[in-house]
Structures are given as C-alpha cells and as structure tokens.
Enzyme design. Structure first.
Site, PDB file in Angstrom:
ATOM      1  N   GLU A  91      19.860 -45.894  81.789  1.00 55.46           N
ATOM      2  CA  GLU A  91      20.779 -47.020  81.679  1.00 55.46           C
ATOM      3  C   GLU A  91      20.206 -48.104  80.772  1.00 55.46           C
ATOM      4  O   GLU A  91      18.995 -48.332  80.734  1.00 55.46           O
ATOM      5  CB  GLU A  91      21.072 -47.586  83.078  1.00 55.46           C
ATOM      6  CG  GLU A  91      21.897 -46.582  83.896  1.00 55.46           C
ATOM      7  CD  GLU A  91      22.146 -46.982  85.336  1.00 55.46           C
ATOM      8  OE1 GLU A  91      23.101 -46.465  85.912  1.00 55.46           O
ATOM      9  OE2 GLU A  91      21.385 -47.796  85.893  1.00 55.46           O
ATOM     10  N   CYS A 104      18.493 -54.908  77.439  1.00 49.34           N
ATOM     11  CA  CYS A 104      17.492 -54.471  78.411  1.00 49.34           C
ATOM     12  C   CYS A 104      17.450 -52.949  78.330  1.00 49.34           C
ATOM     13  O   CYS A 104      18.436 -52.284  78.641  1.00 49.34           O
ATOM     14  CB  CYS A 104      17.903 -54.953  79.802  1.00 49.34           C
ATOM     15  SG  CYS A 104      16.803 -54.368  81.097  1.00 49.34           S
ATOM     16  N   CYS A 111      11.273 -43.249  87.404  1.00 51.08           N
ATOM     17  CA  CYS A 111      10.022 -44.009  87.383  1.00 51.08           C
ATOM     18  C   CYS A 111       9.088 -43.400  88.409  1.00 51.08           C
ATOM     19  O   CYS A 111       9.527 -42.876  89.433  1.00 51.08           O
ATOM     20  CB  CYS A 111      10.290 -45.476  87.721  1.00 51.08           C
ATOM     21  SG  CYS A 111       8.851 -46.547  87.480  1.00 51.08           S
ATOM     22  N   CYS A 115       7.710 -48.831  93.529  1.00 50.65           N
ATOM     23  CA  CYS A 115       7.833 -50.201  94.041  1.00 50.65           C
ATOM     24  C   CYS A 115       8.940 -50.179  95.093  1.00 50.65           C
ATOM     25  O   CYS A 115      10.038 -49.692  94.836  1.00 50.65           O
ATOM     26  CB  CYS A 115       8.197 -51.174  92.912  1.00 50.65           C
ATOM     27  SG  CYS A 115       6.940 -51.240  91.622  1.00 50.65           S
ATOM     28  N   CYS A 118      12.717 -51.546  94.497  1.00 52.26           N
ATOM     29  CA  CYS A 118      13.415 -51.272  93.231  1.00 52.26           C
ATOM     30  C   CYS A 118      14.231 -49.980  93.322  1.00 52.26           C
ATOM     31  O   CYS A 118      13.744 -48.948  93.779  1.00 52.26           O
ATOM     32  CB  CYS A 118      12.391 -51.168  92.111  1.00 52.26           C
ATOM     33  SG  CYS A 118      13.135 -50.799  90.508  1.00 52.26           S
ATOM     34  N   GLY A 162      11.914 -47.352  84.248  1.00 58.59           N
ATOM     35  CA  GLY A 162      10.632 -46.787  83.841  1.00 58.59           C
ATOM     36  C   GLY A 162       9.557 -47.828  83.587  1.00 58.59           C
ATOM     37  O   GLY A 162       9.813 -49.027  83.601  1.00 58.59           O
ATOM     38  N   SER A 194       7.824 -55.541  79.699  1.00 56.18           N
ATOM     39  CA  SER A 194       7.539 -55.876  81.091  1.00 56.18           C
ATOM     40  C   SER A 194       6.828 -54.711  81.770  1.00 56.18           C
ATOM     41  O   SER A 194       7.245 -53.562  81.651  1.00 56.18           O
ATOM     42  CB  SER A 194       8.849 -56.179  81.821  1.00 56.18           C
ATOM     43  OG  SER A 194       8.597 -56.383  83.196  1.00 56.18           O
ATOM     44  N   SER A 217       5.188 -57.989  86.202  1.00 56.07           N
ATOM     45  CA  SER A 217       5.867 -58.098  87.490  1.00 56.07           C
ATOM     46  C   SER A 217       4.805 -58.343  88.548  1.00 56.07           C
ATOM     47  O   SER A 217       4.068 -57.435  88.917  1.00 56.07           O
ATOM     48  CB  SER A 217       6.627 -56.804  87.787  1.00 56.07           C
ATOM     49  OG  SER A 217       7.605 -56.612  86.782  1.00 56.07           O
ATOM     50  N   LEU A 218       4.704 -59.570  88.994  1.00 48.12           N
ATOM     51  CA  LEU A 218       3.604 -59.933  89.898  1.00 48.12           C
ATOM     52  C   LEU A 218       4.055 -59.852  91.369  1.00 48.12           C
ATOM     53  O   LEU A 218       3.466 -59.131  92.152  1.00 48.12           O
ATOM     54  CB  LEU A 218       3.105 -61.338  89.553  1.00 48.12           C
ATOM     55  CG  LEU A 218       1.760 -61.731  90.135  1.00 48.12           C
ATOM     56  CD1 LEU A 218       0.632 -60.905  89.528  1.00 48.12           C
ATOM     57  CD2 LEU A 218       1.480 -63.219  89.935  1.00 48.12           C
ATOM     58  N   ASN A 293      17.888 -58.777  94.104  1.00 47.69           N
ATOM     59  CA  ASN A 293      19.191 -58.118  94.016  1.00 47.69           C
ATOM     60  C   ASN A 293      19.209 -56.960  94.998  1.00 47.69           C
ATOM     61  O   ASN A 293      18.346 -56.094  94.948  1.00 47.69           O
ATOM     62  CB  ASN A 293      19.425 -57.597  92.604  1.00 47.69           C
ATOM     63  CG  ASN A 293      19.374 -58.715  91.597  1.00 47.69           C
ATOM     64  OD1 ASN A 293      20.007 -59.741  91.768  1.00 47.69           O
ATOM     65  ND2 ASN A 293      18.580 -58.532  90.543  1.00 47.69           N
ATOM     66  N   CYS A 336      18.423 -56.692  87.616  1.00 51.43           N
ATOM     67  CA  CYS A 336      17.055 -56.190  87.747  1.00 51.43           C
ATOM     68  C   CYS A 336      16.920 -55.325  88.979  1.00 51.43           C
ATOM     69  O   CYS A 336      17.316 -55.724  90.074  1.00 51.43           O
ATOM     70  CB  CYS A 336      16.071 -57.338  87.953  1.00 51.43           C
ATOM     71  SG  CYS A 336      15.973 -58.480  86.620  1.00 51.43           S
TER      72      CYS A 336
HETATM   73  N1  SAH Z   1       8.196 -51.140  85.197  1.00 44.43           N
HETATM   74  C1  SAH Z   1       8.370 -52.378  84.508  1.00 44.43           C
HETATM   75  C2  SAH Z   1       9.708 -52.491  83.864  1.00 44.43           C
HETATM   76  C3  SAH Z   1      10.881 -52.630  84.821  1.00 44.43           C
HETATM   77  S1  SAH Z   1      11.321 -54.279  84.775  1.00 44.43           S
HETATM   78  C4  SAH Z   1       8.077 -53.534  85.437  1.00 44.43           C
HETATM   79  O1  SAH Z   1       7.976 -53.295  86.628  1.00 44.43           O
HETATM   80  O2  SAH Z   1       7.890 -54.647  84.978  1.00 44.43           O
HETATM   81  C5  SAH Z   1      12.310 -54.535  86.088  1.00 44.43           C
HETATM   82  C6  SAH Z   1      12.057 -55.908  86.706  1.00 44.43           C
HETATM   83  O3  SAH Z   1      12.957 -56.064  87.796  1.00 44.43           O
HETATM   84  C7  SAH Z   1      10.677 -56.015  87.280  1.00 44.43           C
HETATM   85  O4  SAH Z   1      10.167 -57.304  87.207  1.00 44.43           O
HETATM   86  C8  SAH Z   1      10.929 -55.631  88.722  1.00 44.43           C
HETATM   87  O5  SAH Z   1       9.924 -56.041  89.554  1.00 44.43           O
HETATM   88  C9  SAH Z   1      12.243 -56.336  88.968  1.00 44.43           C
HETATM   89  N2  SAH Z   1      12.986 -55.781  90.091  1.00 44.43           N
HETATM   90  C10 SAH Z   1      12.935 -54.542  90.569  1.00 44.43           C
HETATM   91  N3  SAH Z   1      13.773 -54.408  91.614  1.00 44.43           N
HETATM   92  C11 SAH Z   1      14.375 -55.594  91.774  1.00 44.43           C
HETATM   93  C12 SAH Z   1      15.385 -56.065  92.661  1.00 44.43           C
HETATM   94  N4  SAH Z   1      15.927 -55.263  93.564  1.00 44.43           N
HETATM   95  N5  SAH Z   1      15.785 -57.347  92.529  1.00 44.43           N
HETATM   96  C13 SAH Z   1      15.272 -58.146  91.575  1.00 44.43           C
HETATM   97  N6  SAH Z   1      14.332 -57.733  90.704  1.00 44.43           N
HETATM   98  C14 SAH Z   1      13.897 -56.486  90.807  1.00 44.43           C
END
Ligand code: SAH
Length: 344
Positions: A91, A104, A111, A115, A118, A162, A194, A217-218, A293, A336
């Site tokens: 996507e 984006c 992936c 996490c 996600c 990914g 990211s 992504s912290l 989200n 996200c």
């Molecule tokens: N793997 C990379 C690229 C994906 S970026 C990364 O993790 O940075 C996707 C972003 O959306 C990341 O910051 C991730 O932590 C955030 N994300 C994932 N699930 C989410 C959710 N349910 N709500 C809001 N942000 C989310």
C-alpha cells in the site's frame, strides 16, 4: 526467465548494447525511456529500430506495478493498493495538506518486526521490494498529486509497510533514482526515512553520507516499556540506538525526528515524559507525537488528550520542538500503522 531490465544500471545497459554490436549510446536512450519517460513496453520506445525493440523483447521484461484499488478519504488522503508483478500487494498513500502533498511509500511486502500495535506487523514479511517497485510508487503518487491537487509531489516519507533499513540496498537505489535528474529530480531534504532504529544500519547510512532526513519510531525512552511495544528493542536497546544516533548527527549534522505514539496505560505517565525529555537532551532532535490509530487490538488505546498536551508542554519547556501529528485517512485505514491490505 527474462531479466527485469530496470535492475540494470546505465553502465550495464550501455555494455549490453556494445556486446550486441550496437553503440553504447543506445543504452542511454533505453535508460531514458525507462526512467524519465517511464515507458511500460519496449514497443513504446519509438526512436529505436524495430530490430532493437525485438532484441530487447527477447531478453528482458519491464516489470511494473499497477494501482489495483484506490480509495479516497474525506480528508483528501488517497490510499492505493499496489499490485506487484508477482501479484503481491503493498500500500502507498498520498497525504495532502494545505501547503504540500506527501507520498508515504512501502519498502517491503509485510514486515518482520512484530511491533505489537502495528497492523502491518500482523502480515508476515513476504519479500523486499525492488528499487523500481519503490520508485514506481512515487511516480504513481506524483501523478495523483498532479491530477487531484494540481501540483507535483512535494515530499516522500518511507513510512509505509516494512522496515526500510532491512531492505537497505534497494531503498538507497530507489532514493538515488528519485533524487537524480534522470529520475524525478526531487531534493533529498524532502525525503524522510523512518525506522524502528537499527543501530548498525543507522551508522552505515551516516557513513554513506546520505542527504535525506531520519525519523526514528521511539514510542518510549524506557527500555522495559519500549521492549514490550517493540520487540526489536530487546537486542537493540535505547543506549545502542542513542550511540548510533549521535554518530549519525556527528556525520550528517541533521536533527533526528522521533515518532512517538502516546498510548493509554503504556507510556502516559509523568515518568514516561521525563524519560523522553532526558533522551532528547542527549541528541539534537524533535518529537512528533502521534495519536494511536486503532487496528482492532483491545490492548492499545490512544492516550487522553491531557496527557498528549502534557507531553507537549514539558518537551517545549525543555526547548525540544514537539508537534502533535494529526491522523489522516483513518476512515479508509490509511493512517500510520493501519496498512494491512484490508480488502473491503
Ligand atoms: N518500520 C518503519 C517504517 C514504518 S513507519 C518504522 O517503524 O519507523 C510507520 C509509523 O507508524 C511508525 O512510526 C510506527 O511506529 C507508526 N505506527 C504503527 N502503528 C501505528 C498505529 N496503530 N497508530 C499510530 N501509529 C502507528
């Protein structure tokens, strides 16, 4: 099986023609058709002779992506299900704001990182995208930007499906093409990669002197908390990450953006805020606070607005720039963490 011609560099194309008794220059022509004119077939390459086109047809294919399904959100966000040549789907999202349009893009099918919060993590990793599959997503979204918003794409974020740093070579090749005059000619400073934060790869990017921006992504600056949200933290903890980020900053002089989802009950206490402030003080950085989200996991909920406001207040009081990122396209699961090939 015929070779995907877009996996060849310009030099390799030139050599192919020399080997076949033609001029190296022919390679430049084909390269231009492939990358600047985005030709989808050899027959479209009208300044080549019929024989040359036949020879190319006999040796190569031009793999390309296709927009399988497009959904438009009430806020203007467009989510594309992109079909790859082997029928797998990724996507890509177009996010318009008043001043700009951002693409984006995805870097992998699925992936591998698990996490917990996600949606993409629920799909297992099928394969890496090739450089041209990444590049083509940008081309498609650029077209949509011009069609629906009357101007070219202004920014790109590698925040789709990914982990870009686990597909390093192809992501770098795609970015080279995106920024090259022979590709889209976009400025590197308009691109943000990211990552979950893989220290070794962050150092490699710094050594490779990349010119784009880095977002990490912290989600927590406390190891125990971060490990429960992001299992990658168990082997790549916050200290190792910090060391890599300091190395990045030393080499690139570019501030890091921390992405930080504030979850109810997971990271919504004062100690979480204090830990984030302390972490940010050790590295030039700013923070994007993201509301969660929903992906249908009961365990995770977005934090109360007061908590997010408190995060902003304390960060700003410590001279750290903090922005609350508005969720976009959530009515079509384009926000996200919601990218999961959900076919409605
Ligand atoms: N793997 C990379 C690229 C994906 S970026 C990364 O993790 O940075 C996707 C972003 O959306 C990341 O910051 C991730 O932590 C955030 N994300 C994932 N699930 C989410 C959710 N349910 N709500 C809001 N942000 C989310």
């Amino acid at each position: 099986m015929k070779t995907d011609i877009r996996a060849l560099s310009k030099e390799e194309l030139r050599n192919f023609f020399i080997k076949n008794g033609d001029k190296a220059f022919r390679g430049n022509q084909v390269y231009e058709w492939l990358w600047i004119k985005a030709a989808r077939s050899f027959d479209a390459m009208t300044n080549l002779s019929k024989d040359t086109r036949q020879m190319l047809n006999a040796n190569f294919v031009i793999n390309h992506i296709a927009v399988d399904k497009m959904q438009r959100s009430i806020d203007g966000t467009i989510k594309n299900a992109i079909k790859l040549h082997d029928a797998l789907i990724v996507e890509s999202v177009l996010i318009p704001t008043k001043k700009r349009t951002t693409a984006c893009v995805s870097s992998q099918v699925g992936c591998s990182l698990d996490c917990n919060f996600c949606a993409t993590a629920k799909l297992k990793r099928m394969r890496n995208l090739n450089a041209d599959e990444i590049y083509d997503q940008v081309v498609e979204i650029d077209k949509q930007s011009q069609l629906y918003h009357k101007h070219k794409l202004s920014n790109i974020v590698f925040m789709g499906m990914g982990e870009p740093l686990l597909n390093y070579k192809n992501v770098m090749m795609a970015i080279d093409k995106i920024t090259s005059d022979e590709g889209l000619g976009m400025a590197s400073k308009r691109i943000t990669l990211s990552t979950v934060g893989i220290p070794k790869m962050i150092k490699k990017m710094a050594d490779d002197e990349v010119k784009f921006n880095l977002a990490v992504s912290l989600h927590s600056a406390i190891n125990e908390v971060r490990s429960t949200l992001m299992p990658i933290n168990e082997k790549n903890n916050l200290e190792d990450l910090l060391e890599a980020l300091q190395y990045w900053y030393q080499k690139t002089k570019k501030k890091i953006t921390f992405e930080y989802v504030v979850f109810k009950n997971h990271n919504d206490k004062q100690k979480d805020i204090d830990a984030l402030v302390n972490y940010c003080k050790k590295i030039p950085s700013k923070v994007n606070l993201i509301t969660y989200n929903t992906i249908g996991e009961e365990e995770f909920k977005t934090a109360d607005k007061e908590v997010i406001d408190q995060y902003v207040r304390v960060l700003e009081a410590n001279n750290i720039i903090a922005k609350v990122r508005k969720s976009r396209g959530d009515d079509i699961d384009a926000a996200c963490g919601q990218l999961a090939n959900k076919i409605n």
